[in-house]
Design a protein around this motif. Structure first.
Motif, PDB file in Angstrom:
ATOM      1  N   PRO A  41       0.816  -1.221   0.000  1.00  0.00           N
ATOM      2  CA  PRO A  41       0.000   0.000   0.000  1.00  0.00           C
ATOM      3  C   PRO A  41       0.850   1.272   0.000  1.00  0.00           C
ATOM      4  O   PRO A  41       1.634   1.509   0.911  1.00  0.00           O
ATOM      5  CB  PRO A  41      -0.802  -0.121   1.301  1.00  0.00           C
ATOM      6  CG  PRO A  41       0.068  -0.939   2.200  1.00  0.00           C
ATOM      7  CD  PRO A  41       0.800  -1.904   1.298  1.00  0.00           C
ATOM      8  N   LEU A  42       0.684   2.090  -1.027  1.00  0.00           N
ATOM      9  CA  LEU A  42       1.451   3.331  -1.101  1.00  0.00           C
ATOM     10  C   LEU A  42       0.962   4.373  -0.089  1.00  0.00           C
ATOM     11  O   LEU A  42       1.680   5.322   0.209  1.00  0.00           O
ATOM     12  CB  LEU A  42       1.408   3.900  -2.519  1.00  0.00           C
ATOM     13  CG  LEU A  42       2.306   3.161  -3.505  1.00  0.00           C
ATOM     14  CD1 LEU A  42       2.054   3.644  -4.924  1.00  0.00           C
ATOM     15  CD2 LEU A  42       3.768   3.344  -3.136  1.00  0.00           C
ATOM     16  N   SER A  43      -0.214   4.188   0.449  1.00  0.00           N
ATOM     17  CA  SER A  43      -0.740   5.127   1.449  1.00  0.00           C
ATOM     18  C   SER A  43      -0.058   4.950   2.805  1.00  0.00           C
ATOM     19  O   SER A  43      -0.178   5.805   3.672  1.00  0.00           O
ATOM     20  CB  SER A  43      -2.250   4.954   1.607  1.00  0.00           C
ATOM     21  OG  SER A  43      -2.539   3.626   2.028  1.00  0.00           O
ATOM     22  N   GLU A  67      -5.636   3.026  -7.394  1.00  0.00           N
ATOM     23  CA  GLU A  67      -6.968   2.772  -6.821  1.00  0.00           C
ATOM     24  C   GLU A  67      -7.337   1.292  -6.725  1.00  0.00           C
ATOM     25  O   GLU A  67      -8.429   0.887  -7.095  1.00  0.00           O
ATOM     26  CB  GLU A  67      -8.035   3.535  -7.609  1.00  0.00           C
ATOM     27  CG  GLU A  67      -7.874   5.034  -7.545  1.00  0.00           C
ATOM     28  CD  GLU A  67      -7.919   5.601  -6.127  1.00  0.00           C
ATOM     29  OE1 GLU A  67      -8.753   5.132  -5.326  1.00  0.00           O
ATOM     30  OE2 GLU A  67      -7.114   6.492  -5.830  1.00  0.00           O
ATOM     31  N   ILE A  68      -6.410   0.498  -6.255  1.00  0.00           N
ATOM     32  CA  ILE A  68      -6.694  -0.913  -5.981  1.00  0.00           C
ATOM     33  C   ILE A  68      -7.000  -1.019  -4.496  1.00  0.00           C
ATOM     34  O   ILE A  68      -6.264  -0.497  -3.670  1.00  0.00           O
ATOM     35  CB  ILE A  68      -5.479  -1.800  -6.340  1.00  0.00           C
ATOM     36  CG1 ILE A  68      -5.112  -1.679  -7.802  1.00  0.00           C
ATOM     37  CG2 ILE A  68      -5.715  -3.250  -5.942  1.00  0.00           C
ATOM     38  CD1 ILE A  68      -6.145  -2.206  -8.773  1.00  0.00           C
ATOM     39  N   SER A  69      -8.058  -1.690  -4.160  1.00  0.00           N
ATOM     40  CA  SER A  69      -8.458  -1.851  -2.762  1.00  0.00           C
ATOM     41  C   SER A  69      -8.728  -0.480  -2.154  1.00  0.00           C
ATOM     42  O   SER A  69      -9.632   0.207  -2.567  1.00  0.00           O
ATOM     43  CB  SER A  69      -7.385  -2.635  -1.990  1.00  0.00           C
ATOM     44  OG  SER A  69      -7.835  -2.938  -0.702  1.00  0.00           O
ATOM     45  N   GLU A  70      -7.890  -0.053  -1.238  1.00  0.00           N
ATOM     46  CA  GLU A  70      -8.123   1.219  -0.553  1.00  0.00           C
ATOM     47  C   GLU A  70      -7.092   2.266  -0.949  1.00  0.00           C
ATOM     48  O   GLU A  70      -6.625   3.037  -0.117  1.00  0.00           O
ATOM     49  CB  GLU A  70      -8.107   0.994   0.956  1.00  0.00           C
ATOM     50  CG  GLU A  70      -9.231   0.104   1.420  1.00  0.00           C
ATOM     51  CD  GLU A  70      -9.228  -0.129   2.910  1.00  0.00           C
ATOM     52  OE1 GLU A  70      -8.588   0.635   3.646  1.00  0.00           O
ATOM     53  OE2 GLU A  70      -9.876  -1.085   3.329  1.00  0.00           O
ATOM     54  N   GLY A  71      -6.706   2.296  -2.195  1.00  0.00           N
ATOM     55  CA  GLY A  71      -5.750   3.285  -2.676  1.00  0.00           C
ATOM     56  C   GLY A  71      -4.758   2.663  -3.648  1.00  0.00           C
ATOM     57  O   GLY A  71      -4.908   1.524  -4.079  1.00  0.00           O
TER      58      GLY A  71
END
Length: 110
Positions: A41-43, A67-71
């Motif tokens: 996750p990049l977030s 925008e895969i899954s939650e970001g």
């Protein structure tokens, strides 16, 4: 022959993240998966450190998936002793070319 692919997705990092990935990588390699994809996750700010740790285990850049899954996620990949011919390689993402050439040229000792 059909490639055997495996996909792992990280939702959050725990203290045992590196050990879990190492265990899963060994398990998937034993099952003769040709390519193992790991989505980070990049977030999460820890991704930059965890990505470096995954590179030490043999993963390399595969692409950024928006925008895969939650970001957005950073996809890294691991090639499991597959004999690759240049003509066999297909790129789904423009920046995957860089990751492939980096692995082929820099990490192979050429």
């Amino acid at each position: 022959t059909e490639l055997k692919l495996a996909f792992l997705r990280v939702l959050e990092y725990g203290q045992d993240f590196e050990e879990v990935i190492k265990f899963r990588l060994h398990e998937l390699c034993t099952r003769k998966m040709d390519c193992i994809y790991l989505d980070l996750p990049l977030s999460n700010p820890a991704t930059q450190h965890m990505c470096a740790a995954m590179e030490m285990q043999g993963f390399f850049f595969g692409g950024v998936l928006p925008e895969i899954s939650e970001g957005d996620v950073l996809r890294v990949q691991y090639i499991n002793n597959a004999d690759l011919e240049i003509g066999d390689v297909q790129f789904e993402f423009r920046y995957s070319v860089f990751g492939f050439w980096f692995r082929l040229v820099c990490l192979s000792g050429s």
